[in-house]
Scaffold this motif. Structure first.
Motif, PDB file in Angstrom:
ATOM      1  N   ALA A 444       0.921  -1.237   0.135  1.00 49.43           N
ATOM      2  CA  ALA A 444      -0.045   0.048   0.033  1.00 49.43           C
ATOM      3  C   ALA A 444       0.835   1.365   0.003  1.00 49.43           C
ATOM      4  N   ARG A 445       1.806   1.396   0.642  1.00 52.40           N
ATOM      5  CA  ARG A 445       2.712   2.427   0.663  1.00 52.40           C
ATOM      6  C   ARG A 445       3.695   2.586  -0.708  1.00 52.40           C
ATOM      7  N   SER A 448       1.040   4.152  -2.727  1.00 49.64           N
ATOM      8  CA  SER A 448       0.779   5.609  -2.479  1.00 49.64           C
ATOM      9  C   SER A 448       1.843   6.308  -3.246  1.00 49.64           C
ATOM     10  N   ASP A 449       2.999   6.192  -2.865  1.00 55.28           N
ATOM     11  CA  ASP A 449       4.407   6.632  -3.235  1.00 55.28           C
ATOM     12  C   ASP A 449       4.308   6.632  -4.712  1.00 55.28           C
ATOM     13  N   SER A 451       1.868   6.878  -6.672  1.00 59.25           N
ATOM     14  CA  SER A 451       0.726   7.801  -7.317  1.00 59.25           C
ATOM     15  C   SER A 451       1.159   9.079  -7.036  1.00 59.25           C
ATOM     16  N   GLU A 452       1.642   9.448  -5.948  1.00 59.88           N
ATOM     17  CA  GLU A 452       1.973  10.801  -5.437  1.00 59.88           C
ATOM     18  C   GLU A 452       3.238  11.294  -6.253  1.00 59.88           C
ATOM     19  N   THR A 487      -5.823   2.151  -1.228  1.00 60.77           N
ATOM     20  CA  THR A 487      -5.202   3.355  -1.714  1.00 60.77           C
ATOM     21  C   THR A 487      -5.685   3.889  -2.744  1.00 60.77           C
ATOM     22  N   VAL A 489      -5.308   3.008  -5.844  1.00 61.01           N
ATOM     23  CA  VAL A 489      -4.444   3.043  -7.049  1.00 61.01           C
ATOM     24  C   VAL A 489      -4.503   1.656  -7.803  1.00 61.01           C
TER      25      VAL A 489
END
Length: 808
Positions: A444-445, A448-449, A451-452, A487, A489
């Motif tokens: 998940a992290r 998220s990274d 996508s960000e 997330t 994503v």
């Protein structure tokens, strides 16, 4: 991969708290001057009160008197020869032979009663005596008693420990004589289990015994009182025990009956005895404190020690020694309550005095305990308290419940590359309450990274491409889909699995659980070309063409107990070609292997027994839930108790893989291949070597090396790392209650003894010949003999798992 190879409970799940059991205390009653014989009535009365067993002497005072008369007669004859001036070294008569037992010499007889008794050998003999006559007679007495108890069907015998534990100039041969006598006793009785009654530390104050053979010695030691003033060597009694069991070659029928003192020693000595084969914990009235009500209770530290020792795979029995006679024997009509573990609060209230008396206080109370003591209000007060402790044991941890039955059970590591695992093996892995949560958090992290940071993806639709390499039954596939939902994503998931049987189940999961959202591929990950893409030619009439894309996130659970022992580096090297070269990431991203030297006599005995029929037994790194062990090293600056050996990181630089590929194809000129004969060096980048120094304050014996690992699943920068650990000192901080991996154990063929203040140097290699991977290891012991000079005390043989190495 995880360690257990079969489910631990019937349904394959974890035991629930309601299924947790409380350890059973088997409590025995020992009386130094027990009325003989132990009758059926006495046994029934003891059981009615709540005792599980009684001790019984093997011989009677009449036998004792007969032995003393024999010694006196022999000494008289020697005296007569000396007075007649006829004695010489050639004419000294041999020691007399003790005649066979008669019915009045022993209270034991074969029958049902004997099975409920623990035999106690005569405490008045002295196997350590420097007088050849006394040591000879003592051995005869012991052998006669062992043989007769074995004939009667006795299962357990307690033998009082040696009269001396030191190896000073005046006692240099006493201990070895004792050890030799025990070795002989083990051969006399082929099935009896023998327990050596020995104090946790220090010399127990020897009670004055009428007819003690020590007083008949004609030279050397006559009493232990002269040594009472010397400084206590905490590890002296353990050292003596180690000598005894070493002479007896770690016999599986030899145990410790450990006497608990009023003042417990340092934690390091408590841990040392925890690792030994404990059969009994012996408690005397001097072990107990008294609370305000005058009832016997144990200090908090004693309660903690008993709780810890009762967590052993085979918990020790408890022997209450000289706490008073069995209630009701003198008055059969007396009604005696059964110790049920539910005493009144005042009976078990904590003692008001210090739980840890000073050595002087402990010694003073020990002397007081030898005086006649007033009987407590409850004649079974000590037993009542022990039953109370039994009912109030702390619950077991998740790891203790999961590992029940696997403690100190040796297993060969899995070879997932060479073997196709069974469903039940996968199922055990999947019951871990932590591991897959942490993997989901890492994925998940990473999403998220991704996508960000607006990193480009490898799919035509813009979804992040995730490949689960070595999917098994699909738990990481499920967690990848969950991470995407959590997330927001979008992902494109590929499940790659070589096991044809697991492949069937993955397809079923895809249809029934994943809604067809997963691309299931049957392939060895190293041969997989990547996600298939369909492209068309320049015109719509052209036939579609197949190409292979890249993977953004490569997820795997190939870690073993030592991180790399199930060939995670080799597997991830082989699949790295599908990873997006610029942005692709691996979960896990790195992992480290860690080592520490340990004492584990139980495992050494088990492996030595296996070595009789298996020539690889002493050179196999075992997966084992280490429990009855002692960590030998002391944490000091720059030399922690557990140390990192090496690290692997993924993905590797492309240049490293390019060199490996060139070597594999014979494209590197010169040289003879890798460092190991028979290879071309293609896997040389995955070899490792470590040389570690451990500082050991207390003497001990190295039986092998315990191995652990730590892994970084994903490094989120400021958000922190998602990590796993099996190290006992970091697991709670990084992955508390994780149960997927048991430690690895690298055994030494022969135990390596070392004295106080020793440095142990461990060398370990990860070797490869491009067809298999194996480990080699050895331990050296050094002691400082000058400001800048060390002396090598000894070294182990080099262990090598080449014969049982992991096939690539």
């Amino acid at each position: 991969m995880a360690s257990p190879q079969q489910p631990l409970v019937a349904d394959g799940g974890l035991p629930s708290p309601v299924d947790d059991f409380m350890p059973t205390f088997y409590v025995g009653h020992h009386e130094s001057n027990r009325p003989l014989p132990v009758t059926d009535f006495a046994l029934r009365q003891a059981q009615d009160v709540g005792y599980d067993m009684l001790t019984s002497p093997i011989t009677t005072p009449q036998f004792h008197s007969r032995v003393l008369a024999l010694i006196s007669s022999h000494l008289s004859e020697l005296s007569h020869r000396e007075s007649a001036d006829v004695a010489s070294t050639r004419n000294i008569p041999p020691a007399p032979i003790i005649p066979p037992l008669t019915p009045i010499d022993t209270p034991l007889t074969p029958g049902d009663t004997v099975s409920q008794l623990i035999a106690y050998s005569s405490p008045w003999i002295d196997l350590c005596s420097p007088d050849p006559l006394i040591s000879n007679i003592s051995r005869q007495v012991l052998n006669i008693e062992i043989a007769y108890a074995s004939f009667c069907g006795v299962g357990n015998i307690i033998i009082p420990g040696p009269r001396t534990y030191s190896s000073g100039p005046t006692d240099s041969d006493g201990l070895i004589q004792y050890a030799r006598a025990i070795q002989e006793a083990l051969t006399i009785a082929s099935y009896i289990q023998i327990s050596i009654h020995i104090p946790m530390y220090g010399n127990e104050e020897v009670k004055e015994m009428t007819g003690d053979l020590m007083t008949y010695a004609r030279n050397g030691r006559s009493s232990g009182k002269a040594k009472a003033i010397k400084e206590i060597d905490l590890f002296e009694t353990w050292d003596a025990w180690n000598m005894i069991r070493s002479v007896c070659k770690y016999n599986s029928r030899l145990f410790v009956a450990l006497g608990l003192p009023r003042q417990l020693p340092v934690e390091s000595l408590q841990s040392r005895w925890f690792a030994e084969p404990l059969k009994l914990l012996s408690l005397t009235p001097s072990t107990f404190l008294k609370n305000k009500g005058g009832h016997p209770v144990l200090s908090k530290s004693h309660q903690g020690l008993i709780s810890r020792y009762m967590r052993l795979k085979q918990p020790p029995w408890i022997l209450l020694s000289d706490v008073g006679p069995i209630p009701g024997l003198d008055d059969p009509l007396q009604l005696t309550m059964t110790a049920d573990g539910f005493p009144s609060p005042s009976t078990v209230a904590d003692a008001s005095r210090s739980a840890s008396p000073t050595p002087a206080e402990a010694a003073g109370r020990s002397k007081e305990s030898q005086k006649p003591q007033p009987r407590p209000k409850d004649s079974a007060a000590h037993l009542v308290y022990m039953r109370y402790l039994q009912r109030n044991q702390p619950p077991r941890s998740i790891i203790e419940r999961f590992g029940s039955g696997y403690q100190d059970y040796l297993q060969a590591p899995l070879q997932p590359l060479a073997d196709n695992l069974e469903s039940v093996t996968y199922e055990v892995f999947e019951k871990d309450p932590v591991k897959y949560d942490w993997y989901e958090r890492a994925i998940a992290r990473a999403l998220s990274d991704w996508s960000e940071k607006r990193k480009p993806t490898s799919s035509p639709t813009g979804a992040v491409v995730i490949a689960v390499a070595g999917s098994g039954r699909g738990p990481l596939v499920t967690r990848s889909l969950r991470a995407s939902q959590m997330t927001g994503v979008p992902v494109e998931v590929w499940a790659v699995e070589k096991n044809p049987n697991a492949y069937v189940l993955l397809q079923r999961h895809n249809k029934e659980d994943w809604g067809g959202a997963v691309n299931v591929v049957k392939s060895d990950m190293r041969a997989w070309k990547g996600p298939q893409r369909i492209t068309t030619g320049p015109t719509s009439a052209s036939a579609p063409e197949l190409s292979y894309g890249k993977v953004d996130i490569l997820v795997s659970e190939l870690l073993g107990s030592f991180a790399d022992n199930e060939l995670s580096p080799e597997c991830l090297d082989g699949v790295q070609h599908v990873l997006a070269p610029q942005y692709g990431i691996s979960i896990p991203s790195s992992y480290t292997a860690h080592l520490t030297p340990i004492l584990t006599p139980r495992l050494h005995a088990d492996i030595s027994h296996r070595a009789i029929t298996d020539d690889t037994a002493t050179e196999t790194p075992y997966v084992v839930l280490l429990h009855a062990i002692d960590f030998l090293a002391t944490s000091v600056p720059d030399h922690p108790r557990i140390q990192q050996a090496w690290e692997f990181s993924h993905p590797l630089p492309a240049t490293t893989l390019a060199v490996a590929e060139a070597r594999r194809g014979g494209g590197v000129s010169g040289g003879g291949g890798g460092s190991m004969s028979g290879g071309d060096g293609a896997n040389e980048h995955n070899t490792r070597y470590a040389h570690l120094t451990f500082v050991c304050k207390d003497r001990g014996v190295v039986n092998g090396l315990a191995g652990y690992f730590e892994a970084v699943l994903y490094d989120g920068g400021e958000a922190g790392k998602v990590e796993l650990s099996t190290r006992p000192d970091t697991i709670d901080a990084k992955s508390k209650d994780m149960i997927s991996w048991f430690p690895i154990f690298f055994p030494l063929k022969n135990p390596l003894y070392f004295p106080d203040d020793t440095e142990l140097e461990v060398s370990i290699w990860r070797q490869t010949d491009d067809r298999k991977v194996w480990y080699e290891w050895m331990v050296e012991a050094f002691v400082m003999v000058g400001p800048n000079k060390r002396l090598r005390l000894g070294a182990s043989e080099v262990g090598s798992s080449r014969k049982v190495g992991c096939l690539m």
